[in-house]
Design a protein around this motif. Structure first.
Motif, PDB file in Angstrom:
ATOM      1  N   PHE A  84       0.758  -1.127  -0.011  1.00 49.92           N
ATOM      2  CA  PHE A  84       0.039   0.165  -0.067  1.00 49.92           C
ATOM      3  C   PHE A  84       0.835   1.106   0.107  1.00 49.92           C
ATOM      4  CE2 PHE A  84      -1.825   3.393   2.513  1.00 49.92           C
ATOM      5  CZ  PHE A  84      -2.837   3.617   1.827  1.00 49.92           C
ATOM      6  N   ILE A  85       1.890   1.407   0.847  1.00 47.99           N
ATOM      7  CA  ILE A  85       2.666   2.527   0.732  1.00 47.99           C
ATOM      8  C   ILE A  85       3.598   2.627  -0.373  1.00 47.99           C
ATOM      9  CG2 ILE A  85       4.822   3.336   2.123  1.00 47.99           C
ATOM     10  CD1 ILE A  85       3.766   1.621   4.610  1.00 47.99           C
ATOM     11  N   TYR A  86       3.935   1.685  -1.075  1.00 47.62           N
ATOM     12  CA  TYR A  86       4.511   1.760  -2.196  1.00 47.62           C
ATOM     13  C   TYR A  86       3.607   2.199  -3.418  1.00 47.62           C
ATOM     14  CZ  TYR A  86       8.302  -1.637  -1.028  1.00 47.62           C
ATOM     15  OH  TYR A  86       9.171  -2.217  -0.303  1.00 47.62           O
ATOM     16  N   SER A  87       2.293   2.097  -3.202  1.00 47.00           N
ATOM     17  CA  SER A  87       1.446   2.513  -4.300  1.00 47.00           C
ATOM     18  C   SER A  87       0.732   3.844  -3.847  1.00 47.00           C
ATOM     19  CB  SER A  87       0.583   1.528  -4.398  1.00 47.00           C
ATOM     20  OG  SER A  87      -0.463   1.200  -3.286  1.00 47.00           O
ATOM     21  N   GLN A  88       1.023   4.560  -2.670  1.00 44.27           N
ATOM     22  CA  GLN A  88       0.356   5.571  -2.327  1.00 44.27           C
ATOM     23  C   GLN A  88       1.181   6.969  -2.628  1.00 44.27           C
ATOM     24  OE1 GLN A  88      -2.679   5.504  -0.984  1.00 44.27           O
ATOM     25  NE2 GLN A  88      -2.881   7.700  -0.221  1.00 44.27           N
ATOM     26  N   GLU A  89       0.415   7.574  -2.879  1.00 45.82           N
ATOM     27  CA  GLU A  89       0.851   9.216  -3.228  1.00 45.82           C
ATOM     28  C   GLU A  89       0.775  10.229  -2.483  1.00 45.82           C
ATOM     29  OE1 GLU A  89       3.300   9.245  -5.559  1.00 45.82           O
ATOM     30  OE2 GLU A  89       3.048   7.430  -6.114  1.00 45.82           O
ATOM     31  N   GLU A  90      -0.395  10.225  -1.769  1.00 44.24           N
ATOM     32  CA  GLU A  90      -0.986  11.092  -0.654  1.00 44.24           C
ATOM     33  C   GLU A  90      -1.276  10.658   0.540  1.00 44.24           C
ATOM     34  OE1 GLU A  90      -1.607  14.402   0.965  1.00 44.24           O
ATOM     35  OE2 GLU A  90      -0.901  14.352  -1.201  1.00 44.24           O
ATOM     36  N   TYR A  91      -0.308  11.160   1.432  1.00 40.90           N
ATOM     37  CA  TYR A  91      -0.551  10.676   3.033  1.00 40.90           C
ATOM     38  C   TYR A  91      -1.225  11.579   3.996  1.00 40.90           C
ATOM     39  CZ  TYR A  91       2.896   7.410   1.269  1.00 40.90           C
ATOM     40  OH  TYR A  91       3.661   6.336   0.505  1.00 40.90           O
ATOM     41  N   GLU A  92      -1.504  12.779   3.520  1.00 37.05           N
ATOM     42  CA  GLU A  92      -2.343  13.642   4.311  1.00 37.05           C
ATOM     43  C   GLU A  92      -3.933  13.678   3.885  1.00 37.05           C
ATOM     44  OE1 GLU A  92      -0.880  15.059   7.069  1.00 37.05           O
ATOM     45  OE2 GLU A  92       0.894  13.849   6.376  1.00 37.05           O
ATOM     46  N   ASP A  93      -4.294  12.973   3.076  1.00 34.88           N
ATOM     47  CA  ASP A  93      -5.685  12.656   2.943  1.00 34.88           C
ATOM     48  C   ASP A  93      -6.496  12.220   4.019  1.00 34.88           C
ATOM     49  OD1 ASP A  93      -5.456  13.285   0.309  1.00 34.88           O
ATOM     50  OD2 ASP A  93      -5.755  11.341  -0.483  1.00 34.88           O
ATOM     51  N   VAL A  94      -7.602  12.681   4.379  1.00 32.76           N
ATOM     52  CA  VAL A  94      -8.344  12.480   5.406  1.00 32.76           C
ATOM     53  C   VAL A  94      -9.378  11.401   5.020  1.00 32.76           C
ATOM     54  CG1 VAL A  94     -10.060  12.999   7.358  1.00 32.76           C
ATOM     55  CG2 VAL A  94      -8.141  14.442   6.763  1.00 32.76           C
ATOM     56  N   ILE A  95      -9.546  10.164   5.681  1.00 33.58           N
ATOM     57  CA  ILE A  95     -10.439   9.029   5.357  1.00 33.58           C
ATOM     58  C   ILE A  95     -11.650   9.115   6.508  1.00 33.58           C
ATOM     59  CG2 ILE A  95      -9.046   7.896   3.870  1.00 33.58           C
ATOM     60  CD1 ILE A  95      -9.406   5.904   6.539  1.00 33.58           C
ATOM     61  N   GLU A  96     -12.482   8.649   6.051  1.00 32.57           N
ATOM     62  CA  GLU A  96     -13.732   8.400   7.199  1.00 32.57           C
ATOM     63  C   GLU A  96     -13.853   6.899   7.394  1.00 32.57           C
ATOM     64  OE1 GLU A  96     -18.339   8.715   7.049  1.00 32.57           O
ATOM     65  OE2 GLU A  96     -17.346  10.625   6.980  1.00 32.57           O
ATOM     66  N   TYR A  97     -14.073   6.413   8.673  1.00 32.95           N
ATOM     67  CA  TYR A  97     -14.243   4.798   8.624  1.00 32.95           C
ATOM     68  C   TYR A  97     -15.147   4.747  10.008  1.00 32.95           C
ATOM     69  CZ  TYR A  97     -10.623   5.762  12.035  1.00 32.95           C
ATOM     70  OH  TYR A  97      -9.766   6.401  13.165  1.00 32.95           O
ATOM     71  N   LYS A  98     -15.382   3.403  10.100  1.00 32.29           N
ATOM     72  CA  LYS A  98     -16.182   3.119  11.491  1.00 32.29           C
ATOM     73  C   LYS A  98     -15.271   2.135  12.193  1.00 32.29           C
ATOM     74  CE  LYS A  98     -20.725   3.721   9.777  1.00 32.29           C
ATOM     75  NZ  LYS A  98     -22.162   3.222   9.844  1.00 32.29           N
ATOM     76  N   ASN A  99     -15.154   2.222  13.462  1.00 32.35           N
ATOM     77  CA  ASN A  99     -14.480   1.320  14.407  1.00 32.35           C
ATOM     78  C   ASN A  99     -15.088   0.354  14.550  1.00 32.35           C
ATOM     79  OD1 ASN A  99     -16.206   1.969  16.228  1.00 32.35           O
ATOM     80  ND2 ASN A  99     -14.632   3.169  17.667  1.00 32.35           N
ATOM     81  N   SER A 100     -14.652  -0.831  15.477  1.00 33.77           N
ATOM     82  CA  SER A 100     -15.203  -2.134  15.562  1.00 33.77           C
ATOM     83  C   SER A 100     -16.570  -1.775  16.382  1.00 33.77           C
ATOM     84  CB  SER A 100     -14.392  -2.998  16.412  1.00 33.77           C
ATOM     85  OG  SER A 100     -13.827  -2.205  17.651  1.00 33.77           O
ATOM     86  N   LYS A 101     -16.806  -0.511  16.978  1.00 33.68           N
ATOM     87  CA  LYS A 101     -17.759  -0.283  17.841  1.00 33.68           C
ATOM     88  C   LYS A 101     -19.107   0.342  17.099  1.00 33.68           C
ATOM     89  CE  LYS A 101     -16.044   0.002  22.109  1.00 33.68           C
ATOM     90  NZ  LYS A 101     -15.331   0.872  23.417  1.00 33.68           N
ATOM     91  N   GLY A 102     -18.963   0.606  15.736  1.00 29.25           N
ATOM     92  CA  GLY A 102     -19.664   1.145  15.002  1.00 29.25           C
ATOM     93  C   GLY A 102     -19.657   2.834  14.707  1.00 29.25           C
ATOM     94  N   ASP A 103     -18.643   3.389  15.598  1.00 27.77           N
ATOM     95  CA  ASP A 103     -18.624   4.713  15.573  1.00 27.77           C
ATOM     96  C   ASP A 103     -17.712   5.371  14.587  1.00 27.77           C
ATOM     97  OD1 ASP A 103     -19.702   4.736  18.383  1.00 27.77           O
ATOM     98  OD2 ASP A 103     -17.735   4.364  19.324  1.00 27.77           O
TER      99      ASP A 103
END
Length: 149
Positions: A84-103
């Motif tokens: 993933f790191i080899y293929s990634q160009e932008e590291y400061e992008d913000v992503i949205e995700y849910k944790n294991s509790k659904g938050d």
């Protein structure tokens, strides 16, 4: 930034492989050793899927298996992070995700990378303690030893 994260995750693979070798070549009674090593692999896949949404069969955070399964999982998930790191160009992008509790959370990719690397280091420290309690010498896996290798 790519070079820094590449180096960090190459270290992660190196350190995980040291522990995999010790786990594979020793007999121990404490099942927490396998459980913790499995957890490292689980967490690596979970976090990677949160960023990429490409992982198949994402495990539960504390899913367990045999020591051989744990070793295979950690090796596979560690390499996938490096890919993933080899293929990634932008590291400061913000992503949205849910944790294991659904938050729901929003986090920069760079912060997730730092978290995943630190998470593995934290649990390898716990593994070292558990191995010593079994009279098994844990590997020396400090980053500086990787740098010197």
């Amino acid at each position: 930034m790519k070079e820094r994260f590449t180096r960090l995750f190459e270290y992660n693979i190196w350190a995980n492989n040291l522990f995999a070798d010790v786990i594979k070549s020793n007999t121990y009674k404490n099942d927490k050793i396998t459980k913790l090593f499995h957890h490292i692999g689980n967490a690596q896949l979970i976090w990677l899927d949160r960023i990429t949404h490409t992982e198949e069969n994402v495990p539960e955070v504390w899913a367990e298996g045999s020591s051989i399964e744990a070793i295979e999982l950690v090796k596979k998930s560690s390499q996938r992070w490096l890919d993933f790191i080899y293929s990634q160009e932008e590291y400061e992008d913000v992503i949205e995700y849910k944790n294991s509790k659904g938050d729901t959370y929003e986090t920069r990719i760079s912060d997730i990378l730092t978290h995943v690397a630190n998470h593995g280091t934290h649990h390898r420290g716990q593994l070292a303690t558990l191995l010593r309690q079994e009279d098994i010498t844990p590997p020396v896996s400090d980053f500086i030893f990787y740098v010197r290798a």
